[in-house]
Scaffold this motif. Structure first.
Motif, mmCIF file in Angstrom:
data_model
loop_
_atom_site.group_PDB
_atom_site.id
_atom_site.type_symbol
_atom_site.label_atom_id
_atom_site.label_comp_id
_atom_site.label_asym_id
_atom_site.label_seq_id
_atom_site.Cartn_x
_atom_site.Cartn_y
_atom_site.Cartn_z
ATOM 1 N N GLU A 190 0.846 -1.206 0.000
ATOM 2 C CA GLU A 190 0.000 0.000 0.000
ATOM 3 C C GLU A 190 0.883 1.258 0.000
ATOM 4 O O GLU A 190 0.632 2.206 -0.739
ATOM 5 C CB GLU A 190 -0.894 -0.035 1.254
ATOM 6 C CG GLU A 190 -2.168 0.770 1.168
ATOM 7 C CD GLU A 190 -3.081 0.384 0.015
ATOM 8 O OE1 GLU A 190 -3.128 -0.798 -0.342
ATOM 9 O OE2 GLU A 190 -3.699 1.306 -0.545
ATOM 10 N N LYS A 193 2.457 1.895 -3.415
ATOM 11 C CA LYS A 193 1.532 2.508 -4.387
ATOM 12 C C LYS A 193 1.346 3.996 -4.082
ATOM 13 O O LYS A 193 1.399 4.833 -4.988
ATOM 14 C CB LYS A 193 0.190 1.768 -4.371
ATOM 15 C CG LYS A 193 0.295 0.411 -5.045
ATOM 16 C CD LYS A 193 -0.958 -0.423 -4.889
ATOM 17 C CE LYS A 193 -0.643 -1.884 -5.226
ATOM 18 N NZ LYS A 193 -1.548 -2.839 -4.634
ATOM 19 N N HIS A 194 1.156 4.344 -2.806
ATOM 20 C CA HIS A 194 0.966 5.753 -2.438
ATOM 21 C C HIS A 194 2.201 6.582 -2.789
ATOM 22 O O HIS A 194 2.080 7.677 -3.342
ATOM 23 C CB HIS A 194 0.696 5.879 -0.932
ATOM 24 C CG HIS A 194 -0.738 5.624 -0.576
ATOM 25 N ND1 HIS A 194 -1.681 6.626 -0.484
ATOM 26 C CD2 HIS A 194 -1.384 4.481 -0.299
ATOM 27 C CE1 HIS A 194 -2.856 6.095 -0.173
ATOM 28 N NE2 HIS A 194 -2.700 4.796 -0.041
ATOM 29 N N ILE A 197 2.567 7.135 -6.561
ATOM 30 C CA ILE A 197 1.611 8.139 -7.063
ATOM 31 C C ILE A 197 2.109 9.543 -6.736
ATOM 32 O O ILE A 197 1.984 10.470 -7.526
ATOM 33 C CB ILE A 197 0.206 7.890 -6.459
ATOM 34 C CG1 ILE A 197 -0.400 6.629 -7.087
ATOM 35 C CG2 ILE A 197 -0.731 9.087 -6.672
ATOM 36 C CD1 ILE A 197 -1.618 6.086 -6.359
ATOM 37 N N LEU A 225 5.180 -4.933 -11.206
ATOM 38 C CA LEU A 225 4.531 -3.873 -10.419
ATOM 39 C C LEU A 225 5.234 -2.533 -10.670
ATOM 40 O O LEU A 225 4.582 -1.507 -10.913
ATOM 41 C CB LEU A 225 4.581 -4.232 -8.929
ATOM 42 C CG LEU A 225 4.093 -3.155 -7.963
ATOM 43 C CD1 LEU A 225 2.593 -2.915 -8.123
ATOM 44 C CD2 LEU A 225 4.399 -3.546 -6.507
ATOM 45 N N LEU A 229 3.773 0.997 -12.181
ATOM 46 C CA LEU A 229 3.715 2.233 -11.376
ATOM 47 C C LEU A 229 4.523 3.352 -12.026
ATOM 48 O O LEU A 229 4.051 4.470 -12.196
ATOM 49 C CB LEU A 229 4.263 1.968 -9.965
ATOM 50 C CG LEU A 229 3.441 1.026 -9.073
ATOM 51 C CD1 LEU A 229 4.231 0.682 -7.822
ATOM 52 C CD2 LEU A 229 2.102 1.653 -8.711
#
Ligand code: SF4
Ligand code: SF4
Length: 278
Positions: A190, A193-194, A197, A225, A229
């Protein structure tokens, strides 16, 4: 006054992020990885006093229930680390923001920034927020090296003060991550991903451990992954080495150069632009 538990400060490091950096290692970790290379950074000292007797330099004293370390007398022989059965060290300094800043001001002209590592530095976020507010005023960049097991997306001010993160993804499989570290990897993923971004993810690192981890699966899935991203995020594959690890917890060999190269090619072929093998 808020104090940080500091294991050590390395004035100049070229391996803890880009350029020449001061690396600050904090004491204390919430994981207990089988292959930990610095197990003495895991726990805070309980002041039991066992190591005092074994110090050949008389650099340790047990006074009023507390172990005191005399840095000037210490010869860095590591005898106290061998004695401690708590995965700790008596050589931790509890430093104020001002004390760390004093050190940094002496180095400021020679470094591009600082990197905070551990142990697990994000266990001391309130202290880091105070420290980073001041470091920003010096114009130094701030990198954080983390196991990403704390939900960083909730730490708004902390995130706003850090330039870039370097994250360990020890295994992309939750069961395997739990076997290796004691916890699953849901929060780690998690966070990844944050941070991606927010464009704050400089590097993801995975240690390649033969016979213990499914290295092929980890590299295959992690590289896919990263490519999704942002393919420019660095993917560092680190060769397992036995130096410093606890032999009673893990007993395996280092991967060969050929195997590292092969895994690197897997990552490239899955779309990663920057694969680093060390
Ligand atoms: S490393 Fe530990 S045992 Fe060795 S001199 Fe320093 S305090 Fe004493
Ligand atoms: S470092 Fe370990 S052995 Fe020494 S006082 Fe602390 S807990 Fe005890």
């Amino acid at each position: 006054m808020n104090r940080g538990a500091v294991n050590r400060i390395i004035p100049f490091s070229s391996v803890d992020g880009p350029g020449n950096r001061t690396a600050i290692f904090l004491q204390g970790c919430n994981l207990n990885c089988l292959y930990c290379h610095n197990p003495e950074t895991i726990n805070q000292c309980s002041d039991c006093g066992r190591c005092v007797e074994t110090c050949p330099a008389e650099a340790l004293k047990h006074q009023a229930g507390k172990v005191q370390w005399n840095e000037e007398s210490c010869t860095h022989c590591h005898e106290c680390l061998k004695t401690c059965n708590l995965n700790s060290t008596p050589r931790v300094k509890f430093m104020t923001v001002e004390e760390i800043l004093e050190e940094l001001k002496k180095l400021q002209a020679f470094i591009s920034g600082i990197t905070v590592s551990g142990g697990e530095c994000t266990l001391q976020i309130p202290f880091l927020v105070e420290l980073f507010r001041e470091i920003k005023k010096l114009g130094l960049s701030i990198y954080v090296d983390t196991n990403a097991s704390v939900p960083l997306w909730k730490e708004k001010e902390f995130l706003s003060l850090v330039d870039q993160f370097m994250v360990d993804l020890k295994s992309i499989d939750s069961e395997e991550h739990k076997m290796l570290t004691g916890v699953d990897c849901d929060v780690v993923l998690e966070n990844i991903k944050h941070l991606a971004i927010r464009d704050q993810l400089y590097e993801i690192r995975t240690v390649i451990v033969p016979e213990v981890l499914d290295n092929q699966r980890n590299v295959e899935q992690t590289s896919k992954l990263i490519a999704t991203l942002n393919p420019d995020i660095r993917y560092k594959l680190i060769k397992y080495r036995s130096l410093g690890v606890r032999g009673d917890l893990i007993n395996t060999s280092s991967p060969t150069d050929e195997e590292m190269k092969r895994l690197g090619e897997v990552a490239y072929s899955n779309g990663c632009h920057q694969v680093i093998l060390i």
